[in-house]
Design a protein around this motif. Structure first.
Motif, PDB file in Angstrom:
ATOM      1  N   GLU A 128      69.215  25.350  47.709  1.00 28.54           N
ATOM      2  CA  GLU A 128      69.696  24.437  46.683  1.00 28.54           C
ATOM      3  C   GLU A 128      68.735  23.269  46.475  1.00 28.54           C
ATOM      4  N   VAL A 129      68.011  22.904  47.527  1.00 23.14           N
ATOM      5  CA  VAL A 129      67.197  21.689  47.510  1.00 23.14           C
ATOM      6  C   VAL A 129      65.703  21.985  47.401  1.00 23.14           C
ATOM      7  N   PHE A 130      65.261  23.044  48.074  1.00 24.65           N
ATOM      8  CA  PHE A 130      63.824  23.302  48.182  1.00 24.65           C
ATOM      9  C   PHE A 130      63.428  24.604  47.482  1.00 24.65           C
ATOM     10  N   GLN A 131      62.129  24.750  47.231  1.00 26.28           N
ATOM     11  CA  GLN A 131      61.613  25.896  46.482  1.00 26.28           C
ATOM     12  C   GLN A 131      60.907  26.919  47.367  1.00 26.28           C
ATOM     13  N   THR A 132      61.070  26.803  48.666  1.00 26.95           N
ATOM     14  CA  THR A 132      60.371  27.708  49.591  1.00 26.95           C
ATOM     15  C   THR A 132      60.653  29.168  49.285  1.00 26.95           C
ATOM     16  N   GLN A 133      61.873  29.489  48.824  1.00 27.12           N
ATOM     17  CA  GLN A 133      62.230  30.886  48.568  1.00 27.12           C
ATOM     18  C   GLN A 133      61.362  31.539  47.489  1.00 27.12           C
ATOM     19  N   ASP A 134      60.673  30.732  46.688  1.00 24.92           N
ATOM     20  CA  ASP A 134      59.829  31.283  45.619  1.00 24.92           C
ATOM     21  C   ASP A 134      58.425  31.633  46.103  1.00 24.92           C
ATOM     22  N   LEU A 137      55.624  35.767  50.939  1.00 25.49           N
ATOM     23  CA  LEU A 137      54.680  36.888  50.890  1.00 25.49           C
ATOM     24  C   LEU A 137      55.346  38.156  51.423  1.00 25.49           C
ATOM     25  N   GLU A 138      56.159  37.973  52.454  1.00 24.45           N
ATOM     26  CA  GLU A 138      56.919  39.088  53.051  1.00 24.45           C
ATOM     27  C   GLU A 138      58.290  38.573  53.459  1.00 24.45           C
ATOM     28  N   GLY A 139      59.289  39.443  53.378  1.00 21.36           N
ATOM     29  CA  GLY A 139      60.636  39.056  53.768  1.00 21.36           C
ATOM     30  C   GLY A 139      61.279  38.135  52.745  1.00 21.36           C
ATOM     31  N   SER A 140      62.340  37.445  53.162  1.00 18.65           N
ATOM     32  CA  SER A 140      63.052  36.533  52.275  1.00 18.65           C
ATOM     33  C   SER A 140      63.818  35.519  53.105  1.00 18.65           C
ATOM     34  N   MET A 141      64.383  34.536  52.432  1.00 22.83           N
ATOM     35  CA  MET A 141      65.132  33.502  53.120  1.00 22.83           C
ATOM     36  C   MET A 141      66.402  34.056  53.765  1.00 22.83           C
ATOM     37  N   SER A 142      66.883  35.167  53.249  1.00 20.96           N
ATOM     38  CA  SER A 142      68.099  35.775  53.819  1.00 20.96           C
ATOM     39  C   SER A 142      67.892  36.231  55.263  1.00 20.96           C
ATOM     40  N   ALA A 143      66.627  36.301  55.706  1.00 14.56           N
ATOM     41  CA  ALA A 143      66.360  36.679  57.100  1.00 14.56           C
ATOM     42  C   ALA A 143      66.997  35.687  58.060  1.00 14.56           C
ATOM     43  N   LEU A 144      67.132  34.417  57.624  1.00 16.51           N
ATOM     44  CA  LEU A 144      67.752  33.418  58.491  1.00 16.51           C
ATOM     45  C   LEU A 144      69.212  33.743  58.767  1.00 16.51           C
ATOM     46  N   SER A 145      69.850  34.418  57.835  1.00 16.54           N
ATOM     47  CA  SER A 145      71.257  34.814  58.033  1.00 16.54           C
ATOM     48  C   SER A 145      71.386  35.886  59.100  1.00 16.54           C
ATOM     49  N   GLU A 146      70.263  36.520  59.443  1.00 11.74           N
ATOM     50  CA  GLU A 146      70.259  37.573  60.459  1.00 11.74           C
ATOM     51  C   GLU A 146      69.679  37.064  61.781  1.00 11.74           C
ATOM     52  N   ASN A 147      69.676  35.725  61.953  1.00 13.03           N
ATOM     53  CA  ASN A 147      69.134  35.092  63.160  1.00 13.03           C
ATOM     54  C   ASN A 147      67.648  35.391  63.350  1.00 13.03           C
ATOM     55  N   THR A 191      53.208  28.432  50.824  1.00 11.82           N
ATOM     56  CA  THR A 191      53.635  27.399  49.889  1.00 11.82           C
ATOM     57  C   THR A 191      52.487  26.440  49.580  1.00 11.82           C
ATOM     58  N   LEU A 192      52.793  25.430  48.758  1.00 12.53           N
ATOM     59  CA  LEU A 192      51.824  24.381  48.457  1.00 12.53           C
ATOM     60  C   LEU A 192      51.783  23.321  49.547  1.00 12.53           C
ATOM     61  N   ASN A 193      52.679  23.449  50.532  1.00 18.46           N
ATOM     62  CA  ASN A 193      52.804  22.427  51.558  1.00 18.46           C
ATOM     63  C   ASN A 193      52.069  22.833  52.836  1.00 18.46           C
ATOM     64  N   PRO A 194      51.045  22.074  53.251  1.00 16.01           N
ATOM     65  CA  PRO A 194      50.277  22.456  54.443  1.00 16.01           C
ATOM     66  C   PRO A 194      51.102  22.426  55.727  1.00 16.01           C
ATOM     67  N   VAL A 195      52.083  21.518  55.817  1.00 16.92           N
ATOM     68  CA  VAL A 195      52.928  21.469  57.014  1.00 16.92           C
ATOM     69  C   VAL A 195      53.752  22.747  57.115  1.00 16.92           C
ATOM     70  N   MET A 196      54.314  23.182  55.994  1.00 17.29           N
ATOM     71  CA  MET A 196      55.112  24.414  55.971  1.00 17.29           C
ATOM     72  C   MET A 196      54.245  25.621  56.315  1.00 17.29           C
ATOM     73  N   ASN A 197      53.014  25.645  55.832  1.00 16.71           N
ATOM     74  CA  ASN A 197      52.130  26.792  56.064  1.00 16.71           C
ATOM     75  C   ASN A 197      51.588  26.849  57.484  1.00 16.71           C
ATOM     76  N   ASN A 198      51.368  25.680  58.088  1.00 17.31           N
ATOM     77  CA  ASN A 198      50.621  25.637  59.346  1.00 17.31           C
ATOM     78  C   ASN A 198      51.462  25.371  60.580  1.00 17.31           C
TER      79      ASN A 198
END
Length: 412
Positions: A128-134, A137-147, A191-198
């Motif tokens: 709802e807040v962030f654009q990381t799901q867009d 490269l592999e997988g999806s945000m729904s992976a978090l629902s599967e621990n 993503t465009l965010n180096p902290v998220m990528n690294n």
């Protein structure tokens, strides 16, 4: 009127030199407008990068936590429950709510180990807040629902990790004891965010809370708001917090990004220095042009003074000539800038030829950098250019007009 006509007529004399001066001014103006558009584009992308991947528009935290947020403490957390969530969601201007638990950890893949930032999130709220799901490269945000966990591309490359690999996060609990979070890699993002990528690893919020022994607590509440509604949301929330004696504070994304904003201010200072160089180029060109014109027309100046023209009238002739050069140079420069900025706004400049991901250097560019429009800059530089042209012509024009008419007429 005569001085104006004579000054404009002089523009057609020595056409080659005048055209060269006009083109130099035009190219300098174009370069500044193009560069300013690109720098503003990068600044805008940097700010969007912070809001879309790190902080949201508003963050709600405990004031004591805010002071120590860089250390990722597990003290002064927020007790998260449905009542608080519903109240915040109903606040006018709030369009997304993401509870997050931030913690430091060591990630171990069985061979290597590196220090990372862990982030416990609820995937539906996080989206709802962030654009990381867009940017998967592999997988999806729904992976978090599967621990499972989500990591950045640079971290995956560095540790040679792929989807379905297992990693261990070594953490310290709230009681300062050691614990581990064993997770499978379920998604890789770029993503465009180096902290998220690294450096960041996303894990399910409940799993993080359990292993860190913080019960239902979270570190920060990130909010997405309607455009321009940040201050309204903050006032509403802080009024509510005071009403129920809840020791929480709301902060804008700007307060989380003071370093980036400081760099933006430094950028403006750099742009001012570049503008000074651009204007200096114009001044040198015009001064050179007026001096050469005066040397070539010394006899004419003497004749005009002998016929009764006053010094200020002769100065005015040269000022009109300089103004004409400034107007033409500024107009052509702004016209070229209009074309160039329009192109870079629509198409951007690709950096793929560098062969590297610019985001790992802190530059918020994956593929292309786009410029932005700033119409006021066109007006500002055009009229400032004319003013500088007039100003820079006064001294050489006065030097030319101050000559003795007899000596000027017989000048060889």
């Amino acid at each position: 009127m005569f001085s104006i006509k004579l000054g404009l007529k002089n523009l057609t004399r020595q056409k080659r030199r005048n055209i060269f001066t006009i083109l130099v001014i035009a190219i300098a103006f174009f370069g500044y407008l193009f560069m300013e558009s690109m720098m503003n584009g990068m600044e805008e992308m940097s700010f969007d990068n912070i809001k879309n991947f790190e902080t949201g528009n508003v963050q709600v935290v405990h004031p004591a936590y805010w002071e120590e947020r860089e250390e990722l403490p597990l003290e002064n957390l927020i007790h998260w429950d449905n009542e608080l969530e519903e109240t915040i969601r109903q606040t006018q201007g709030v369009t997304g709510v993401s509870p997050e638990l931030k913690f430091s950890a060591n990630l171990n893949n069985g061979i290597d180990e590196m220090r990372i930032i862990g982030l416990g999130v609820i995937p539906e709220n996080y989206n709802e807040v962030f654009q990381t799901q867009d940017y998967f490269l592999e997988g999806s945000m729904s992976a978090l629902s599967e621990n499972k966990a989500v990591i950045g591309e640079q971290m995956a490359e560095l540790l040679d990790l792929t989807i379905n690999d297992y990693v261990i996060l070594l953490v310290r609990t709230k009681e300062d004891t050691f614990n581990t979070i064993d997770v499978e890699i379920g998604g890789i993002v770029k993503t465009l965010n180096p902290v998220m990528n690294n450096r960041m690893v996303l894990v399910p919020l409940e799993l993080a809370q359990e292993r860190l022994n913080v019960e239902d607590s979270i570190s920060v509440l990130s909010l997405k708001t309607s455009s321009g509604e940040e201050e309204t949301v903050i006032q509403s929330l802080e009024g509510y917090f005071r009403q129920i004696n809840l020791p929480l504070q709301a902060y804008t994304w700007q307060e989380s990004a003071k370093n980036v904003i400081a760099l933006a201010v430094a950028k403006k200072s750099g742009a001012g220095a570049v503008l000074s160089v651009v204007l200096l180029i114009g001044m040198v060109g015009i001064i050179n042009n007026i001096i050469l014109s005066a040397l070539e027309r010394t006899s004419e100046i003497g004749m005009m003074k002998a016929l009764g023209m006053k010094e200020w009238e002769i100065v005015f002739v040269f000022m009109v000539e300089a103004t004409g050069i400034g107007v033409l140079g500024g107009f052509i420069g702004c016209l070229l800038g209009l074309v160039g900025v329009n192109w870079v706004v629509k198409n951007g400049i690709g950096f793929g030829f560098l062969g590297e991901d610019m985001s790992k250097y802190g530059v918020p560019i994956l593929d292309r950098l786009y410029g932005v429009w700033n119409g006021s800059t066109f007006y500002y530089i055009f009229f400032l250019g004319i003013f500088v042209a007039i100003l820079s012509s006064i001294i050489p024009a006065y030097w030319a007009a101050h000559k003795d008419p007899v000596e000027a007429i017989y000048h060889r």
